[in-house]
Design an enzyme around this catalytic site. Structure first.
Site, PDB file in Angstrom:
ATOM      1  N   GLY A  87       0.823  -1.219   0.000  1.00 49.16           N
ATOM      2  CA  GLY A  87       0.000   0.000   0.000  1.00 49.16           C
ATOM      3  C   GLY A  87       0.846   1.254   0.000  1.00 49.16           C
ATOM      4  O   GLY A  87       2.070   1.210   0.151  1.00 49.16           O
ATOM      5  N   ARG A  90       3.924   6.125   1.771  1.00 48.45           N
ATOM      6  CA  ARG A  90       4.422   7.497   1.858  1.00 48.45           C
ATOM      7  C   ARG A  90       3.864   8.335   0.715  1.00 48.45           C
ATOM      8  O   ARG A  90       4.405   9.386   0.390  1.00 48.45           O
ATOM      9  CB  ARG A  90       5.935   7.523   1.806  1.00 48.45           C
ATOM     10  CG  ARG A  90       6.451   6.814   0.577  1.00 48.45           C
ATOM     11  CD  ARG A  90       7.876   7.115   0.338  1.00 48.45           C
ATOM     12  NE  ARG A  90       8.369   6.151  -0.631  1.00 48.45           N
ATOM     13  CZ  ARG A  90       9.542   6.236  -1.193  1.00 48.45           C
ATOM     14  NH1 ARG A  90      10.328   7.225  -0.880  1.00 48.45           N
ATOM     15  NH2 ARG A  90       9.931   5.342  -2.061  1.00 48.45           N
ATOM     16  N   LYS A 110       4.115  12.310  -3.236  1.00 44.61           N
ATOM     17  CA  LYS A 110       4.999  11.234  -2.764  1.00 44.61           C
ATOM     18  C   LYS A 110       5.936  11.815  -1.708  1.00 44.61           C
ATOM     19  O   LYS A 110       6.687  12.749  -1.995  1.00 44.61           O
ATOM     20  CB  LYS A 110       5.781  10.664  -3.957  1.00 44.61           C
ATOM     21  CG  LYS A 110       6.590   9.419  -3.645  1.00 44.61           C
ATOM     22  CD  LYS A 110       7.141   8.815  -4.934  1.00 44.61           C
ATOM     23  CE  LYS A 110       8.070   7.648  -4.657  1.00 44.61           C
ATOM     24  NZ  LYS A 110       8.643   7.107  -5.900  1.00 44.61           N
ATOM     25  N   ASP A 122       8.897   6.099   7.451  1.00 42.90           N
ATOM     26  CA  ASP A 122       8.556   7.401   8.037  1.00 42.90           C
ATOM     27  C   ASP A 122       7.575   8.199   7.170  1.00 42.90           C
ATOM     28  O   ASP A 122       7.224   9.325   7.508  1.00 42.90           O
ATOM     29  CB  ASP A 122       9.835   8.222   8.282  1.00 42.90           C
ATOM     30  CG  ASP A 122      10.594   8.496   6.985  1.00 42.90           C
ATOM     31  OD1 ASP A 122      10.147   8.032   5.902  1.00 42.90           O
ATOM     32  OD2 ASP A 122      11.641   9.162   7.046  1.00 42.90           O
ATOM     33  N   GLY A 123       7.188   7.623   6.039  1.00 39.02           N
ATOM     34  CA  GLY A 123       6.234   8.320   5.170  1.00 39.02           C
ATOM     35  C   GLY A 123       6.839   9.470   4.379  1.00 39.02           C
ATOM     36  O   GLY A 123       6.129  10.187   3.674  1.00 39.02           O
ATOM     37  N   ARG A 180      -1.653  -0.985  -9.923  1.00 39.39           N
ATOM     38  CA  ARG A 180      -0.504  -1.845 -10.238  1.00 39.39           C
ATOM     39  C   ARG A 180      -0.944  -3.293 -10.340  1.00 39.39           C
ATOM     40  O   ARG A 180      -2.054  -3.629  -9.905  1.00 39.39           O
ATOM     41  CB  ARG A 180       0.519  -1.755  -9.079  1.00 39.39           C
ATOM     42  CG  ARG A 180       0.863  -0.357  -8.677  1.00 39.39           C
ATOM     43  CD  ARG A 180       0.775  -0.162  -7.150  1.00 39.39           C
ATOM     44  NE  ARG A 180       0.782   1.270  -6.826  1.00 39.39           N
ATOM     45  CZ  ARG A 180       1.871   1.975  -6.652  1.00 39.39           C
ATOM     46  NH1 ARG A 180       3.039   1.385  -6.692  1.00 39.39           N
ATOM     47  NH2 ARG A 180       1.802   3.267  -6.423  1.00 39.39           N
ATOM     48  N   ASP A 249       4.462  -4.642  -7.457  1.00 35.71           N
ATOM     49  CA  ASP A 249       3.789  -3.423  -6.973  1.00 35.71           C
ATOM     50  C   ASP A 249       4.318  -2.181  -7.686  1.00 35.71           C
ATOM     51  O   ASP A 249       3.795  -1.087  -7.482  1.00 35.71           O
ATOM     52  CB  ASP A 249       3.966  -3.267  -5.457  1.00 35.71           C
ATOM     53  CG  ASP A 249       5.421  -3.345  -5.025  1.00 35.71           C
ATOM     54  OD1 ASP A 249       6.080  -4.353  -5.341  1.00 35.71           O
ATOM     55  OD2 ASP A 249       5.908  -2.403  -4.395  1.00 35.71           O
ATOM     56  N   ASN A 250       5.330  -2.347  -8.512  1.00 38.03           N
ATOM     57  CA  ASN A 250       5.855  -1.195  -9.248  1.00 38.03           C
ATOM     58  C   ASN A 250       5.550  -1.295 -10.747  1.00 38.03           C
ATOM     59  O   ASN A 250       6.114  -0.550 -11.545  1.00 38.03           O
ATOM     60  CB  ASN A 250       7.371  -1.081  -9.048  1.00 38.03           C
ATOM     61  CG  ASN A 250       7.723  -0.676  -7.628  1.00 38.03           C
ATOM     62  OD1 ASN A 250       6.901  -0.082  -6.922  1.00 38.03           O
ATOM     63  ND2 ASN A 250       8.923  -0.986  -7.193  1.00 38.03           N
ATOM     64  N   ASP A 259       7.464   4.279 -10.679  1.00 38.28           N
ATOM     65  CA  ASP A 259       8.309   4.141  -9.502  1.00 38.28           C
ATOM     66  C   ASP A 259       9.802   4.150  -9.850  1.00 38.28           C
ATOM     67  O   ASP A 259      10.440   3.122 -10.039  1.00 38.28           O
ATOM     68  CB  ASP A 259       7.938   2.889  -8.693  1.00 38.28           C
ATOM     69  CG  ASP A 259       7.592   3.285  -7.274  1.00 38.28           C
ATOM     70  OD1 ASP A 259       7.846   4.446  -6.923  1.00 38.28           O
ATOM     71  OD2 ASP A 259       7.088   2.451  -6.507  1.00 38.28           O
TER      72      ASP A 259
END
Ligand code: AMP
Ligand code: MG
Length: 491
Positions: A87, A90, A110, A122-123, A180, A249-250, A259
């Site tokens: 998910g 960030r 992003k 840390d996002g 994705r 996922d990319n 990505d």
């Protein structure tokens, strides 16, 4: 007046598709770069975006009217291992707009702070990776390769902790969608067939409307995604692009390059080239990208199985038949592309051998991939092109052999030399985002707050196929001491 004409669709899905989030505010946002042309293409006002309110929005400090920020749920295979839940950890999807061509586009921040998917992260995003994504994604767009885009880069005025403390930044990313392969895997992993069907229907309506007419639309969707991915990876191979993290996922369902982490362009031709520091085994090396794409598409097909047929054995047969088309589609796109790169228009059986021989010769002679093709298209006469090119080879005599065969082959083409050079130059770039140049631009920005090298590089890369007097040095491969051996995703 609303500053951004949002028209959101993803947020209309059931709640299990995403989490509603608010971007976390940052201390002192400063706009580093706005992509004015892209803003206009999206129907946004660049003056507003560059102003105080726009900058606050691009930093995540202010939620623009009409935005419905969410973090989307997805899963994915990372280096072969499956994570049922990744998910947006960030990234925050602000919403969607309809661009000037009537196309729906996502606007995503992003590096906008923690989300329920942040896991141990840390996002946030560091300035270096933000600038790298900005440079390379915009270069890809100018090269004509399907890609997500960079709308803006904002400095946060805060630091992020990686191996060291680094300046933080937020990238505004624009995509046809951020769906994705891993988004499909998220629902498949939960046996959530209803979610899968909702997602597939959305993707069909949004990206593959022609598929709706098919009697088997989900199979047609699979075939369509296979076709765009085969075409995309063939494009990468033709320009020496190495994605670096081809996890499922990319991989964008819309067939855009998605990505930009430790991505890089190859200098000297070698199929084994890997830059990513985390890719120790070379899973995502240049030459492995086609089989990896097929592997990823196989994971996509598996996720779709419940939609393909009621009988699972039959579904597997259908998926297998669709996947079997990948190799031929990829090969034909690749060969067609290299044929154009060599100025070959007629279709001769030996062309494949000629292409392969050149690539093998380049590998043995450590010749620069980009410059070889550019120099072959550098003059009206094949002979002049050859002499400019042979200097690039550590094995010039071997190149001479290949070149005389190429000249004989060109003699059988109907097209005039001048016309051929023109078409070759349109597919063989002079300027690519060379790694050492990208690093110099990032270092100047991060270490010295100097954005001039970043701006200069962007300006050159905006016209990759054109000669640019005074900019010759940007076309030069790295000297030994400039060579970049490893790239990092910086997450
Ligand atoms: P990436 O390597 O950028 O494709 O990210 C893989 C996964 O890690 C995704 O779920 C990201 O959202 C998550 N991720 C990457 N970096 C961070 C970060 N700094 N904070 C939170 N999540 C992250
Ligand atoms: Mg990712």
């Amino acid at each position: 007046m609303t500053a951004i004409p949002f028209d959101n669709s993803y947020v209309r899905f059931p709640e299990r598709f995403f989490a509603r989030v608010t971007p976390s505010a940052v201390r002192s946002p400063r706009l580093l770069r706005l992509n004015t042309a892209l803003a206009e293409q999206l129907g946004l006002d660049p003056v507003w975006l560059a102003g105080p309110d726009g900058t606050e929005m691009l930093a995540g400090n202010r939620v623009a009217e009409g935005a419905e920020p969410i973090a989307t749920a997805y899963a994915g295979h990372q280096f072969g291992g499956f994570s049922p839940q990744l998910g947006d950890g960030r990234a925050v999807l602000l919403g969607e707009v309809i661009d000037r061509d009537g196309k729906r586009r996502d606007i995503q921040l992003k590096g906008a702070g923690l989300t329920p998917f942040s896991r141990r992260g840390d996002g946030r995003a560091a300035l270096g990776p933000v600038l790298r994504e900005y440079i390379v994604s915009e270069a890809m767009a100018a090269l004509g390769v399907p890609t997500t885009r960079a709308l803006a880069a904002v400095l946060t005025g805060e630091t992020v902790r990686r191996e060291t403390l680094l300046p933080g930044a937020v990238l505004t990313r624009v995509a046809s969608s951020h769906i994705r392969i891993g988004t499909f895997q998220f629902f498949a992993a939960r046996s959530d067939v209803e979610g899968l069907r909702l997602l597939a229907d959305h993707v069909i309506a949004r990206h593959y409307p022609d598929v709706r007419a098919s009697t088997a639309p989900y199979l047609a969707l699979l075939e369509a995604v296979i076709a765009v991915q085969a075409a995309l990876v063939a494009r990468w191979m033709q320009i020496g692009f190495i994605h670096g993290v081809m996890n499922t996922d990319n991989m964008s369902i819309a067939g855009e390059t998605l990505d930009y982490g430790p991505c890089a362009f190859m200098d000297a031709y070698d199929p084994g080239t890997v830059f990513s520091a985390i890719d120790e085994r070379g899973r995502y090396a240049y030459g492995n990208q086609p089989p990896v794409a097929r592997w990823n598409l196989t994971r996509f097909a598996e996720a779709l199985l419940p939609l393909l047929a009621d009988d699972q054995d039959h579904a597997v047969e259908l998926a297998q038949a669709a996947l079997n088309q990948f190799d031929e589609q990829f090969q034909s796109a690749l060969i067609g592309g290299f044929r154009r790169k060599l100025g070959l228009f007629a279709d001769e059986a030996d062309d494949v051998v000629m292409i392969k021989t050149l690539l093998d010769t380049m590998q043995r002679g450590q010749a620069d991939f980009t410059l070889v093709f550019r120099r072959l298209s550098s003059d009206g006469t094949a002979a002049a092109a050859g002499s400019a090119c042979r200097d690039l080879f550590g094995n010039p005599a071997e190149f001479d052999n290949w070149e005389s065969a190429w000249q004989q082959r060109l003699a059988r083409e109907a097209i005039s030399p001048a016309e051929r050079v023109k078409t070759m130059r349109a597919v063989n770039p002079l300027f690519i985002p060379r790694n050492h140049r990208v690093e110099v631009a990032i270092e100047a920005a991060v270490e010295r707050q100097d954005l001039a090298p970043f701006e200069d590089l962007l300006a050159v890369l905006a016209n990759p196929y054109d000669e640019q007097p005074g900019r010759e040095d940007y076309a030069r491969p790295p000297a030994a001491h400039e060579r970049v051996l490893a790239t990092f995703c910086g997450t």
